[in-house]
Design a protein around this motif. Structure first.
Motif, short mmCIF file in Angstrom:
data_model
loop_
_atom_site.label_atom_id
_atom_site.label_comp_id
_atom_site.label_asym_id
_atom_site.label_seq_id
_atom_site.Cartn_x
_atom_site.Cartn_y
_atom_site.Cartn_z
N THR A 123 -16.89 -30.14 -66.73
CA THR A 123 -17.51 -31.44 -66.45
C THR A 123 -16.77 -32.14 -65.32
OG1 THR A 123 -18.22 -31.64 -68.75
CG2 THR A 123 -18.16 -33.66 -67.44
N ARG A 158 -17.53 -30.39 -62.03
CA ARG A 158 -18.87 -30.74 -61.53
C ARG A 158 -18.88 -32.15 -60.95
NH1 ARG A 158 -22.28 -27.97 -66.40
NH2 ARG A 158 -22.16 -25.85 -65.61
N GLU A 201 -17.15 -31.97 -57.63
CA GLU A 201 -18.04 -31.35 -56.64
C GLU A 201 -19.11 -32.34 -56.18
OE1 GLU A 201 -19.52 -27.95 -58.77
OE2 GLU A 201 -17.93 -26.64 -58.02
N SER A 202 -19.65 -33.09 -57.12
CA SER A 202 -20.66 -34.08 -56.79
C SER A 202 -20.09 -35.15 -55.86
CB SER A 202 -21.20 -34.72 -58.07
OG SER A 202 -22.08 -35.77 -57.78
#
Length: 161
Positions: free
Chosen positions: A67, A70, A73-74
């Motif tokens: 999580t 991610r 990365e976002s």
């Protein structure tokens, strides 16, 4: 015969006592082994439970890391998009400023050509056309005949006297 019968009964009783003793020993040994197996089972079960808890904890930590990854990365993707937008805006602004500078330079050159007039002796006279045109405003047509070289007998910069 009673004696033989009594001896036979004593012998049988003794055999039965021995057999009972042997079975009791086996039963005690069996119980000891069962207790030992219970202890081992409990240890293995506790390890398994703690292993499952550890496995579950590792799984939860892994999910948390995924999580977080991610999310990172976002955020990185959003930052890269913002950087690309800013670079594009900067490039557009630089091109606009370059165009403005070129227009200003061309305007200054055009005004310099208009302000330089030739007199019959071949001498070049510069007049303060920038000050006059700045007061009159661009495109007002308020430039004097002296600035353009018309009407005073003066010729343009490319003509000879």
């Amino acid at each position: 015969m009673e004696m033989a019968s009594l001896l036979s009964l004593q012998e049988e009783n003794q055999l039965l006592q021995q057999e009972l003793s042997r079975v009791e020993d086996l039963l005690a040994q069996s119980r000891a082994e069962r207790d030992e197996l219970d202890i081992k089972y409990n240890v293995v079960s506790e390890r398994s439970d703690s292993g499952q808890m550890a496995s579950q904890s590792v799984q939860e930590a892994g999910l948390g890391l995924i999580t977080d990854l991610r999310l990172a990365e976002s955020r990185t993707e959003a930052a890269l998009e913002k950087q690309a937008q800013l670079e594009e805006q900067l490039q557009d602004k630089m091109l606009h400023e370059k165009d403005l500078a070129q227009q200003q330079m061309q305007s200054d050159l055009d005004e310099a050509d208009l302000s330089a007039t030739w007199v019959p002796g071949g001498c070049c006279i510069r007049q303060a056309s920038l000050q006059k045109s700045d007061r009159a405003g661009p495109g007002s047509g308020a430039s004097s005949e002296a600035e353009s070289g018309e009407g005073s007998g003066q010729q343009g910069p490319h003509r000879e006297a």
